[in-house]
Design a protein around this motif. Structure first.
Motif, PDB file in Angstrom:
ATOM      1  N   ILE A  43      10.854  -9.242  13.777  1.00 55.64           N
ATOM      2  CA  ILE A  43       9.750  -9.153  14.728  1.00 55.64           C
ATOM      3  C   ILE A  43       8.763  -8.041  14.373  1.00 55.64           C
ATOM      4  CG2 ILE A  43      10.799  -7.532  16.382  1.00 55.64           C
ATOM      5  CD1 ILE A  43       9.809  -9.415  18.598  1.00 55.64           C
ATOM      6  N   LEU A  44       9.198  -7.075  13.525  1.00 52.50           N
ATOM      7  CA  LEU A  44       8.326  -5.964  13.111  1.00 52.50           C
ATOM      8  C   LEU A  44       7.892  -6.081  11.651  1.00 52.50           C
ATOM      9  CD1 LEU A  44      10.275  -2.977  14.748  1.00 52.50           C
ATOM     10  CD2 LEU A  44       8.255  -4.148  15.631  1.00 52.50           C
ATOM     11  N   ARG A  45       8.265  -7.169  10.998  1.00 53.65           N
ATOM     12  CA  ARG A  45       8.044  -7.275   9.567  1.00 53.65           C
ATOM     13  C   ARG A  45       6.565  -7.287   9.190  1.00 53.65           C
ATOM     14  NH1 ARG A  45      11.785 -11.385   8.086  1.00 53.65           N
ATOM     15  NH2 ARG A  45      10.205 -12.886   8.728  1.00 53.65           N
ATOM     16  N   PHE A  46       5.692  -7.706  10.111  1.00 50.20           N
ATOM     17  CA  PHE A  46       4.265  -7.782   9.798  1.00 50.20           C
ATOM     18  C   PHE A  46       3.535  -6.452  10.041  1.00 50.20           C
ATOM     19  CE2 PHE A  46       4.686  -8.697  14.234  1.00 50.20           C
ATOM     20  CZ  PHE A  46       3.550  -8.186  14.845  1.00 50.20           C
ATOM     21  N   LEU A  47       4.249  -5.410  10.471  1.00 46.35           N
ATOM     22  CA  LEU A  47       3.643  -4.101  10.709  1.00 46.35           C
ATOM     23  C   LEU A  47       3.870  -3.173   9.514  1.00 46.35           C
ATOM     24  CD1 LEU A  47       4.725  -3.428  14.413  1.00 46.35           C
ATOM     25  CD2 LEU A  47       2.527  -4.256  13.605  1.00 46.35           C
ATOM     26  N   THR A  48       2.919  -2.275   9.263  1.00 48.22           N
ATOM     27  CA  THR A  48       3.067  -1.280   8.209  1.00 48.22           C
ATOM     28  C   THR A  48       4.094  -0.237   8.631  1.00 48.22           C
ATOM     29  OG1 THR A  48       0.748  -1.578   7.609  1.00 48.22           O
ATOM     30  CG2 THR A  48       1.849   0.383   6.764  1.00 48.22           C
ATOM     31  N   VAL A  49       5.061   0.025   7.764  1.00 45.81           N
ATOM     32  CA  VAL A  49       6.170   0.925   8.084  1.00 45.81           C
ATOM     33  C   VAL A  49       5.909   2.311   7.517  1.00 45.81           C
ATOM     34  CG1 VAL A  49       8.645   1.327   7.786  1.00 45.81           C
ATOM     35  CG2 VAL A  49       7.791  -0.991   8.102  1.00 45.81           C
ATOM     36  N   CYS A  50       6.288   3.332   8.279  1.00 46.77           N
ATOM     37  CA  CYS A  50       6.266   4.711   7.796  1.00 46.77           C
ATOM     38  C   CYS A  50       7.681   5.016   7.277  1.00 46.77           C
ATOM     39  CB  CYS A  50       5.885   5.645   8.946  1.00 46.77           C
ATOM     40  SG  CYS A  50       5.027   7.132   8.432  1.00 46.77           S
ATOM     41  N   ASP A  51       7.822   5.111   5.964  1.00 43.40           N
ATOM     42  CA  ASP A  51       9.138   5.143   5.328  1.00 43.40           C
ATOM     43  C   ASP A  51       9.483   6.557   4.844  1.00 43.40           C
ATOM     44  OD1 ASP A  51      11.488   4.665   4.008  1.00 43.40           O
ATOM     45  OD2 ASP A  51      10.762   2.912   2.916  1.00 43.40           O
ATOM     46  N   TYR A  52      10.540   7.130   5.439  1.00 39.83           N
ATOM     47  CA  TYR A  52      10.986   8.483   5.081  1.00 39.83           C
ATOM     48  C   TYR A  52      12.035   8.457   3.972  1.00 39.83           C
ATOM     49  CZ  TYR A  52      12.204  13.395   6.036  1.00 39.83           C
ATOM     50  OH  TYR A  52      12.400  14.749   5.939  1.00 39.83           O
ATOM     51  N   THR A  53      12.483   7.254   3.607  1.00 38.14           N
ATOM     52  CA  THR A  53      13.569   7.148   2.619  1.00 38.14           C
ATOM     53  C   THR A  53      13.075   7.230   1.186  1.00 38.14           C
ATOM     54  OG1 THR A  53      13.443   4.726   2.491  1.00 38.14           O
ATOM     55  CG2 THR A  53      14.848   5.683   4.217  1.00 38.14           C
ATOM     56  N   ARG A  54      11.778   7.168   0.971  1.00 36.52           N
ATOM     57  CA  ARG A  54      11.225   7.209  -0.391  1.00 36.52           C
ATOM     58  C   ARG A  54      10.882   8.648  -0.759  1.00 36.52           C
ATOM     59  NH1 ARG A  54       6.228   3.469  -0.070  1.00 36.52           N
ATOM     60  NH2 ARG A  54       6.112   3.971  -2.295  1.00 36.52           N
ATOM     61  N   PRO A  55      11.605   9.263  -1.678  1.00 34.61           N
ATOM     62  CA  PRO A  55      11.360  10.664  -2.038  1.00 34.61           C
ATOM     63  C   PRO A  55       9.928  10.925  -2.514  1.00 34.61           C
ATOM     64  CG  PRO A  55      13.442   9.905  -2.958  1.00 34.61           C
ATOM     65  CD  PRO A  55      12.764   8.694  -2.415  1.00 34.61           C
ATOM     66  N   CYS A  56       9.335   9.953  -3.188  1.00 32.42           N
ATOM     67  CA  CYS A  56       7.998  10.175  -3.748  1.00 32.42           C
ATOM     68  C   CYS A  56       6.914  10.267  -2.671  1.00 32.42           C
ATOM     69  CB  CYS A  56       7.647   9.064  -4.741  1.00 32.42           C
ATOM     70  SG  CYS A  56       7.679   7.410  -4.017  1.00 32.42           S
ATOM     71  N   THR A  57       7.191   9.795  -1.447  1.00 27.29           N
ATOM     72  CA  THR A  57       6.171   9.839  -0.387  1.00 27.29           C
ATOM     73  C   THR A  57       6.576  10.702   0.803  1.00 27.29           C
ATOM     74  OG1 THR A  57       7.077   7.846   0.666  1.00 27.29           O
ATOM     75  CG2 THR A  57       5.356   7.526  -0.996  1.00 27.29           C
ATOM     76  N   GLN A  58       7.728  11.379   0.710  1.00 29.24           N
ATOM     77  CA  GLN A  58       8.184  12.188   1.843  1.00 29.24           C
ATOM     78  C   GLN A  58       7.203  13.308   2.192  1.00 29.24           C
ATOM     79  OE1 GLN A  58      12.152  13.701   1.436  1.00 29.24           O
ATOM     80  NE2 GLN A  58      13.116  11.734   1.920  1.00 29.24           N
TER      81      GLN A  58
END
Length: 295
Positions: free
Chosen positions: A265-280
C-alpha cells in the motif's frame, strides 16, 4: 477512504440499480475481495484473469510483474488501485469486469457487493447525523477537548508530524526526536506514548490527531510494523486523507533491514531509507526538509 456520496441519488434508487459510481472501493469488505481472488487469481486460457483487470486499472508492466509474486495478486491490485486512484469506485470495478468479459463474476457477486455498499452507506449516514443535545448541554462541553499534554481547549496543540511506529522501534523514535526536535530544525513531533493523554479511545484520538492536528505523518517501517493493527489503521487512515499522495502527507521511513516484503500500500511513495550507508549523512536533512514544507 473519504469520498462525497450523494445520498439523495443512492436512496432513491432500487436495490438492483445502486449508484455505485459514487461509492469508493473501500466499501467492499474482505470477504468479497477474497471471492474476487478466487475467480481472478487462477490463470485461465479462456477467461480473463487478474492481469487483464490490472491493465484496465492502468498498472504498468513492471507493476503487474511484481504483483505476480504475491499469493493473492487480485487483493494486492485492489489495495494499490484503491490507495492511488480517487476514481477507484465499486461502479468502476464492475465496469472493468464487464470490459474484460467477466460478466460471470458480476452476476455471482452482485448481491454480496450490494450488501457491502448498503452497510457502508448506512455507516456514513450514522456518522453524519448530529447528536441529539439541547443547546444548554452543548454549550457546556469544550469545543476542543484536551488530547495531548500541552493542549489548550482554546488553542489545540499542533504538530509538524505524527509518528506511526510500533513499540519495538521506539529506540529509533527517540533518535528521531533528538535529530528533529532538539536541533536547528525545531520540529514538533506527535509521539503517542509521550504526548497523548491516557483514558480516551485510541482510534478516536489518533484519527483526530492525524487529520486535524498534524501536517504530515512519518511511518516507521519494519517487520514488526507489518504485524501491528494500530500501525495498519493509522497508515490507511492517513492515506485516505490524501489519495494518490498528492499532498505528500505520508513519509515512509526504513531504518533497519527487513526480512518481510515492503507493504504494498506504500510502494508508490518515495521512501526515506536509513539502511543505505552511502546516504545516511543526508537522511535527517531530507526528512526534516520534507516535514518543513507548507501543508
Amino acid at each position: 477512504y473519504r469520498y462525497t456520496v450523494d445520498f439523495r441519488k443512492v436512496t432513491n434508487m432500487s436495490d438492483s440499480d445502486l449508484h455505485l459510481d459514487s461509492v469508493p472501493l473501500v466499501a467492499l469488505n474482505m470477504s468479497v475481495r477474497k471471492k474476487l481472488g478466487l475467480y481472478l487469481n487462477p490463470k485461465n486460457a479462456v477467461a480473463s484473469d487478474w492481469m487483464a483487470v490490472a491493465e484496465r486499472m492502468d498498472f504498468s508492466y513492471l507493476e503487474i510483474k511484481n504483483f505476480e509474486g504475491s499469493r493473492n495478486p487480485t487483493l494486492m491490485v485492489l489495495e494499490d488501485w484503491q490507495a492511488r486512484n480517487t476514481d477507484a469506485t465499486v461502479g468502476r470495478l464492475l465496469s472493468i469486469l464487464m470490459e474484460v468479459d467477466r460478466k460471470d463474476i458480476v452476476v455471482d457477486l452482485r448481491p454480496l457487493i450490494d450488501e457491502d455498499v448498503r452497510k457502508y452507506l448506512d455507516s456514513l449516514k450514522k456518522k453524519a447525523e448530529p447528536p441529539l443535545q439541547v443547546p444548554e448541554v452543548d454549550s457546556c462541553v469544550p469545543r476542543n477537548p484536551a488530547l495531548t499534554l500541552d493542549d489548550d481547549p482554546e488553542a489545540p496543540e499542533m504538530f509538524d508530524a505524527f509518528i506511526c511506529y510500533c513499540q519495538s522501534d521506539f529506540k529509533f523514535v527517540h533518535e528521531m526526536i533528538r535529530e528533529l526536535e532538539q536541533t536547528e530544525y525545531k520540529l514538533k513531533l506527535c509521539v503517542f506514548d509521550r504526548d497523548v493523554l491516557p483514558g480516551s479511545c485510541v482510534w478516536t484520538i489518533t484519527s483526530e490527531l492525524i487529520e486535524k492536528r498534524c501536517k504530515r505523518m512519518v511511518v516507521v517501517i519494519s517487520d514488526e510494523y507489518l504485524d501491528s493493527d494500530a500501525c495498519d489503521f493509522q497508515t490507511k487512515f492517513a492515506l485516505s486523507l490524501c489519495p494518490g499522495a498528492r499532498s505528500k502527507r505520508l513519509i515512509p521511513v526504513v531504518y533497519k533491514p527487513m526480512t518481510k516484503p515492503f507493504p504494498s500500500i506504500l510502494r508508490f511513495l518515495t521512501v526515506c531509507d536509513y539502511t543505505r550507508p552511502c546516504t545516511q549523512a543526508w537522511f535527517w536533512v531530507r526528512l526534516a526538509k520534507a516535514l518543513s514544507l507548507p501543508k
